[in-house]
Design a protein around this motif. Structure first.
Motif, PDB file in Angstrom:
ATOM      1  N   SER A   1       6.106   3.429  -0.103  1.00  0.00           N
ATOM      2  CA  SER A   1       5.198   2.173   0.597  1.00  0.00           C
ATOM      3  C   SER A   1       5.349   2.565   2.159  1.00  0.00           C
ATOM      4  O   SER A   1       6.310   2.663   2.543  1.00  0.00           O
ATOM      5  CB  SER A   1       5.579   0.877   0.150  1.00  0.00           C
ATOM      6  N   ALA A   2       4.044   1.916   2.755  1.00  0.00           N
ATOM      7  CA  ALA A   2       4.237   1.776   4.221  1.00  0.00           C
ATOM      8  C   ALA A   2       5.082   0.912   4.596  1.00  0.00           C
ATOM      9  O   ALA A   2       5.823   1.165   5.784  1.00  0.00           O
ATOM     10  CB  ALA A   2       2.744   1.833   4.916  1.00  0.00           C
ATOM     11  N   ALA A   3       5.261  -0.196   4.008  1.00  0.00           N
ATOM     12  CA  ALA A   3       6.528  -1.163   4.297  1.00  0.00           C
ATOM     13  C   ALA A   3       7.681  -0.512   4.396  1.00  0.00           C
ATOM     14  O   ALA A   3       8.447  -1.147   4.909  1.00  0.00           O
ATOM     15  CB  ALA A   3       6.099  -2.471   3.368  1.00  0.00           C
ATOM     16  N   ASP A   4       8.194   0.422   3.659  1.00  0.00           N
ATOM     17  CA  ASP A   4       9.294   0.988   3.372  1.00  0.00           C
ATOM     18  C   ASP A   4       9.519   1.913   4.471  1.00  0.00           C
ATOM     19  O   ASP A   4      10.600   2.138   4.867  1.00  0.00           O
ATOM     20  CB  ASP A   4       9.691   1.592   2.079  1.00  0.00           C
ATOM     21  N   VAL A   5       8.358   2.521   5.058  1.00  0.00           N
ATOM     22  CA  VAL A   5       8.638   3.753   6.028  1.00  0.00           C
ATOM     23  C   VAL A   5       8.563   2.866   7.583  1.00  0.00           C
ATOM     24  O   VAL A   5       9.550   3.431   8.332  1.00  0.00           O
ATOM     25  CB  VAL A   5       7.392   4.439   5.775  1.00  0.00           C
ATOM     26  N   TRP A   6       7.649   2.014   7.720  1.00  0.00           N
ATOM     27  CA  TRP A   6       8.112   1.433   8.910  1.00  0.00           C
ATOM     28  C   TRP A   6       8.718   0.229   9.053  1.00  0.00           C
ATOM     29  O   TRP A   6       8.596  -0.884   8.731  1.00  0.00           O
ATOM     30  CB  TRP A   6       6.356   0.841   8.974  1.00  0.00           C
ATOM     31  N   THR A   7      10.010   0.304   9.462  1.00  0.00           N
ATOM     32  CA  THR A   7      11.161  -0.517   9.524  1.00  0.00           C
ATOM     33  C   THR A   7      10.953  -1.113  10.986  1.00  0.00           C
ATOM     34  O   THR A   7      10.025  -0.972  11.664  1.00  0.00           O
ATOM     35  CB  THR A   7      12.486   0.247   9.760  1.00  0.00           C
ATOM     36  N   GLU A   8      11.696  -2.521  11.144  1.00  0.00           N
ATOM     37  CA  GLU A   8      11.430  -3.288  12.201  1.00  0.00           C
ATOM     38  C   GLU A   8      11.730  -2.629  13.494  1.00  0.00           C
ATOM     39  O   GLU A   8      11.072  -2.538  14.597  1.00  0.00           O
ATOM     40  CB  GLU A   8      12.351  -4.304  12.145  1.00  0.00           C
TER      41      GLU A   8
ATOM     42  N   PRO B   1       0.941  -1.284   0.010  1.00  0.00           N
ATOM     43  CA  PRO B   1       0.040  -0.022  -0.085  1.00  0.00           C
ATOM     44  C   PRO B   1       0.780   1.243  -0.096  1.00  0.00           C
ATOM     45  O   PRO B   1       1.988   1.340   0.809  1.00  0.00           O
ATOM     46  CB  PRO B   1      -0.756  -0.261   1.206  1.00  0.00           C
ATOM     47  N   ILE B   2       0.296   2.380  -0.916  1.00  0.00           N
ATOM     48  CA  ILE B   2       1.231   3.442  -0.942  1.00  0.00           C
ATOM     49  C   ILE B   2       0.588   4.639   0.059  1.00  0.00           C
ATOM     50  O   ILE B   2      -0.607   4.997  -0.205  1.00  0.00           O
ATOM     51  CB  ILE B   2       1.398   4.073  -2.427  1.00  0.00           C
ATOM     52  N   SER B   3       1.128   5.069   1.092  1.00  0.00           N
ATOM     53  CA  SER B   3       0.432   5.805   1.897  1.00  0.00           C
ATOM     54  C   SER B   3       1.351   7.053   2.593  1.00  0.00           C
ATOM     55  O   SER B   3       0.906   7.625   3.450  1.00  0.00           O
ATOM     56  CB  SER B   3      -0.068   5.006   3.335  1.00  0.00           C
ATOM     57  N   PHE B   4       2.371   7.044   1.900  1.00  0.00           N
ATOM     58  CA  PHE B   4       3.462   8.178   2.571  1.00  0.00           C
ATOM     59  C   PHE B   4       4.280   8.765   1.643  1.00  0.00           C
ATOM     60  O   PHE B   4       4.288   8.398   0.392  1.00  0.00           O
ATOM     61  CB  PHE B   4       4.455   7.651   3.537  1.00  0.00           C
ATOM     62  N   LYS B   5       4.767  10.106   1.843  1.00  0.00           N
ATOM     63  CA  LYS B   5       5.604  10.674   0.806  1.00  0.00           C
ATOM     64  C   LYS B   5       7.015  11.199   1.526  1.00  0.00           C
ATOM     65  O   LYS B   5       6.927  11.242   2.536  1.00  0.00           O
ATOM     66  CB  LYS B   5       5.045  12.022   0.397  1.00  0.00           C
ATOM     67  N   ASP B   6       7.942  10.794   0.726  1.00  0.00           N
ATOM     68  CA  ASP B   6       9.307  11.162   1.272  1.00  0.00           C
ATOM     69  C   ASP B   6       9.626  12.556   1.115  1.00  0.00           C
ATOM     70  O   ASP B   6       8.683  13.335   0.754  1.00  0.00           O
ATOM     71  CB  ASP B   6      10.053  10.262   0.492  1.00  0.00           C
TER      72      ASP B   6
END
Length: 49
Positions: free
Chosen positions: A17-24, A5-10
């Motif tokens: 993607s939210a998966a790229d923004v929310w790291t472990e 899902p695309i939900s953020f802007k850099d």
């Protein structure tokens, strides 16, 4: 990007993607903030192992 899902802007305004923004690490910090007992439980369980 696949089916993430695309939900953020850099910083440049590009969609990410939210998966790229929310790291472990960020998720761990968020979970520990929302549930302080979780961190204590994880530390206690780590000592038992």
């Amino acid at each position: 990007m696949g089916d993430k899902p695309i939900s953020f802007k850099d910083a440049n305004g590009n969609f990410v993607s939210a998966a790229d923004v929310w790291t472990e690490e960020k998720l761990e910090a968020l979970f520990n903030t929302l549930n302080p007992n979780r961190k204590l439980r994880l530390e206690r369980e780590a000592k038992q192992d």
